[in-house]
Design an enzyme around this catalytic site. Structure first.
Site, PDB file in Angstrom:
ATOM      1  N   SER A 194      41.437 -22.881 -10.561  1.00 20.54           N
ATOM      2  CA  SER A 194      41.212 -23.341 -11.926  1.00 20.54           C
ATOM      3  C   SER A 194      41.380 -22.189 -12.910  1.00 20.54           C
ATOM      4  O   SER A 194      42.419 -21.545 -12.936  1.00 20.54           O
ATOM      5  CB  SER A 194      39.825 -23.989 -12.019  1.00 20.54           C
ATOM      6  OG  SER A 194      39.641 -24.630 -13.258  1.00 20.54           O
ATOM      7  N   ASP A 291      47.127 -32.976 -12.157  1.00 23.89           N
ATOM      8  CA  ASP A 291      45.838 -32.292 -12.186  1.00 23.89           C
ATOM      9  C   ASP A 291      45.001 -32.846 -13.340  1.00 23.89           C
ATOM     10  O   ASP A 291      45.493 -33.030 -14.464  1.00 23.89           O
ATOM     11  CB  ASP A 291      46.079 -30.790 -12.387  1.00 23.89           C
ATOM     12  CG  ASP A 291      44.792 -29.999 -12.434  1.00 23.89           C
ATOM     13  OD1 ASP A 291      44.400 -29.458 -11.395  1.00 23.89           O
ATOM     14  OD2 ASP A 291      44.179 -29.927 -13.521  1.00 23.89           O
ATOM     15  N   HIS A 349      41.363 -31.947  -9.151  1.00 23.04           N
ATOM     16  CA  HIS A 349      41.359 -30.585  -9.687  1.00 23.04           C
ATOM     17  C   HIS A 349      40.675 -29.670  -8.689  1.00 23.04           C
ATOM     18  O   HIS A 349      39.507 -29.872  -8.350  1.00 23.04           O
ATOM     19  CB  HIS A 349      40.636 -30.519 -11.031  1.00 23.04           C
ATOM     20  CG  HIS A 349      40.668 -29.160 -11.659  1.00 23.04           C
ATOM     21  ND1 HIS A 349      41.842 -28.537 -12.014  1.00 23.04           N
ATOM     22  CD2 HIS A 349      39.681 -28.277 -11.974  1.00 23.04           C
ATOM     23  CE1 HIS A 349      41.574 -27.357 -12.547  1.00 23.04           C
ATOM     24  NE2 HIS A 349      40.271 -27.166 -12.509  1.00 23.04           N
TER      25      HIS A 349
END
Length: 394
Positions: A194, A291, A349
């Protein structure tokens, strides 16, 4: 002497007791099996206490609130004792003073609030779940600067007491780990997920230079290859707005490669598409065109429509365009020794912790994410895998 009826009653009573014992045993075995299944699914999740770098404060390497940085470490064993996996944690960004002040009172802005960290997924020490990395030295670098480990601003406003020193945190942690055995690594892997994915890419070559004698060293980005989408497609504010705020508030420009900032605005150098070509160290990318963060930031609120598999014709069109844009901006696949990718079509994600086990691992063209990356890292086979689904899988 017992009568015949009494003897039958006694045998019946014994039979009932035997049946009850069998039933109890069956329940206990079922419960045990259930627990074993649960343990198998979780693959020995375990908590690791934080290591606080108190000496980093004198170097100006501190969290948002001025507290020392921290990391979580589990020592390797056996053949993995000289192999190191270092993961830069994700957790979004703070883009203005209010956001950073709010963040400074949590584990994402202060080591004072960091609880033990649960190691699982690619941190698992179970060989069945994590065959290539299970016995390595595993380190999770706590993310407490809000600027993707890029901030380097000397000034501190006394009114807020906010410190923007993420780049110094990275340097301080690396220095400490080198003294604890990283310097002698035979295998080394720098990972980011991330918001931590970009610094894993940004510092990939620096990481390599710190370990000139390590035979095998590579980098991995997980669910952070966010792209600058076509402005005609973009429905949300987009990442450029986020990155411009980061550069301004955190003083991030100094950490960015001059090869990129000499050609374009610093905030544009936050996009992996604009700077991955300058990275010499082998790099692997795990990402989905769909995503959740990329879709939400670029297109707007598609979450319920995708989850309910109820996208409109226009939403489907936009999602297909987003997919094509991502694929066009990935690293070149011509040299799979230095570049690899695993691009699924899941609406998710980050994949490394929750989806790095045999039960729910992502699969593309019959190859699991775990196998694809392991084979690529150890040069067994080179994988650049792209799922053919052109719409997200809820």
């Amino acid at each position: 002497m017992f009568s015949g009826g009494t003897m039958v009653a006694t045998r019946s009573f014994k039979l009932v007791i035997l049946l009850l014992l069998c039933s109890l045993l069956t329940v206990l075995l079922a419960k045990s099996a259930s627990n074993q299944q649960k343990d198998t699914y979780n693959y020995d999740e375990y908590f690791v206490e934080k290591t606080i770098l108190k000496n980093a404060v004198s170097k100006g390497a501190v969290c948002l609130d001025g507290s020392p940085p921290a990391y979580y470490m589990d020592r390797g064993f056996g053949e993995g004792a000289q192999s190191w996996m270092i993961h830069l944690s994700g957790g979004g960004w703070c883009r203005d003073v209010r956001e950073c002040q709010n963040r400074s009172t949590t584990s994402f802005g202060s080591s004072r609030h960091m609880p033990p960290f649960k190691f699982r997924g690619h941190f698992s020490n179970n060989k069945n779940a994590n065959p290539d990395l299970f016995n390595w030295n595993k380190v999770m670098v706590a993310y407490c600067d809000g600027g993707a480990f890029t901030g380097d601003d000397e000034t501190v406003d006394p009114a807020t007491n906010l410190h923007f020193r993420g780049a110094r945190i990275f340097s301080a942690v690396m220095e400490d780990l080198l003294s604890k055995g990283l310097k002698a690594a035979k295998n080394a892997l720098l990972i980011g997920s991330s918001a931590g994915a970009y610094p894993a890419m940004l510092y990939c070559d620096r990481f390599s230079k710190l370990l000139p004698n390590t035979p095998r060293l590579k980098c991995l980005t997980d669910s952070g290859y966010f792209i600058d989408v076509n402005k005609n497609l973009q429905k949300g504010k987009g990442f450029e707005t986020i990155y411009k705020a980061l550069v301004t508030l955190h003083g991030s420009a100094k950490a960015l490669p001059k090869s990129c900032t000499s050609r374009m605005k610093p905030e544009l150098c936050f996009f992996p598409q604009n700077m991955q070509q300058y990275i010499k160290t082998p790099l692997y990318t795990i990402m989905s065109p769909f995503d959740i963060v990329q879709v939400g930031t670029s297109l707007g609120d598609y979450y319920n429509a995708i989850k309910q598999n109820n996208c409109s014709a226009n939403q489907k069109k936009n999602l297909r365009e987003l997919r094509l844009e991502l694929l066009s901006k990935l690293p070149n696949a011509s040299d799979t020794k230095s570049r690899g990718a695993f691009i699924d079509s899941q609406f998710h994600h980050t994949r490394l912790q929750s989806y790095w086990n045999p039960q729910n691992v992502s699969v593309v063209t019959n190859v699991t994410m775990i196998k694809a990356f392991g084979d690529w890292y150890f040069d067994r086979q080179y994988y650049y895998l792209i799922d053919k689904h052109d719409l997200p899988i809820p």
